[in-house]
Design an enzyme around this catalytic site. Structure first.
Site, mmCIF file in Angstrom:
data_model
loop_
_atom_site.group_PDB
_atom_site.id
_atom_site.type_symbol
_atom_site.label_atom_id
_atom_site.label_comp_id
_atom_site.label_asym_id
_atom_site.label_seq_id
_atom_site.Cartn_x
_atom_site.Cartn_y
_atom_site.Cartn_z
ATOM 1 N N GLU A 49 0.865 -1.176 0.000
ATOM 2 C CA GLU A 49 0.000 0.000 0.000
ATOM 3 C C GLU A 49 0.902 1.226 0.000
ATOM 4 O OE1 GLU A 49 -2.899 0.061 3.117
ATOM 5 O OE2 GLU A 49 -4.078 -1.558 2.256
ATOM 6 N N ASP A 60 -5.628 9.766 9.413
ATOM 7 C CA ASP A 60 -4.298 9.363 9.853
ATOM 8 C C ASP A 60 -3.857 10.103 11.104
ATOM 9 O OD1 ASP A 60 -3.531 7.493 7.703
ATOM 10 O OD2 ASP A 60 -3.835 9.253 6.437
#
Length: 267
Positions: A49, A60
């Site tokens: 990824e 995040d």
């Protein structure tokens, strides 16, 4: 058969689970990413990824937010990320690469232009954190036509009805977010994860990768017992931050973590 599907089919035949590392493209420098991708494969990664840096990565935590900031400070663009994948493909035609990021850079480039460029570069899947399946009707056909898997997130709070919808809209694999929070936060409760993964399996037919909270070989091994794939991000990006002035040390530190995880998952 697409590369991601082929990867999970191969691993299933071997009674093994996918190790899926995440790093942010262009962090800490653009020329670090491709050698690091190869090092991760050599250390046992099955799918990579690759984070597309974005200025407002809302899902995040601080570790990956800072990685985006470092990458953007060096001017890393979406086309740069695609170029990195193209360079990786010069010597690796087997390992699936998934771009993980946010919708805005794709919309700026244009869905069709992005899908075409991504496919030509050798990208296999796209995970857009802020693209819910209900709003993917315009995007999915474009990605499908380019041979790209559109991967969606499933949260601990996702309803059964919505899991069914996600399973129908997505392809490649489902990414189960094992924690309520942002990346790099809290501790993993494997029993809770196991219960949710079983529910998801009964509602969707795609392989299930579990991410958020995978920090070491022990947690990777535990999650691999219940999921089809283990996604590790912040633990790796922490090493990029720690060794950001020494690319060789980055490769070694991340390789050591992944090798330990691979061994534990295969034990």
């Amino acid at each position: 058969m697409r590369r991601i599907e082929r990867c999970f089919e191969r691993l299933s035949g071997q009674n093994r689970k996918a190790l899926i590392p995440f790093v942010t493209a262009g962090d800490p420098q653009k020329d670090v990413t491709v050698p690091l991708m190869h090092a991760m494969v050599e250390s046992g990664a099955d799918i990579i990824e690759l984070g597309v840096p974005f200025s407002d990565p809302m899902a995040d935590g601080p570790v990956i937010q800072q990685a985006c900031e470092r990458s953007l400070a060096h001017g890393t663009s979406t086309r740069d990320v695609l170029s990195m994948v193209g360079s990786f493909r010069e010597t690796n035609s087997d390992t699936p690469v998934v771009l993980m990021g946010y919708l805005n850079p794709v919309e700026v480039m244009g869905y069709e232009a992005f899908a075409k460029a991504a496919s030509e570069a050798g990208v296999d899947g796209v995970l857009l954190v802020d693209l819910p399946p209900e709003e993917a009707l315009e995007v999915k056909p474009v990605m499908d036509a380019a041979g790209l898997d559109l991967i969606f997130l499933v949260a601990p709070t996702t309803s059964d009805a919505r899991i069914k919808l996600i399973g129908e809209a997505g392809s490649g694999y489902l990414y189960y977010v094992s924690l309520k929070g942002v990346t790099g936060s809290a501790s993993l409760n494997v029993e809770e994860v196991a219960g949710r993964v079983e529910t998801i399996r009964n509602l969707a037919k795609l392989p299930i990768g579990v991410g958020f909270g995978i920090k070491d070989a022990e947690s990777a091994q535990a999650v691999s017992r219940v999921a089809d794939g283990v996604v590790v991000g912040s633990a790796l990006v922490n090493q990029v931050d720690k060794h950001q002035n020494d690319p060789a040390a980055i490769n070694q530190a991340i390789s050591d973590i992944l090798s330990a995880m691979r061994t534990a998952m295969d034990t």
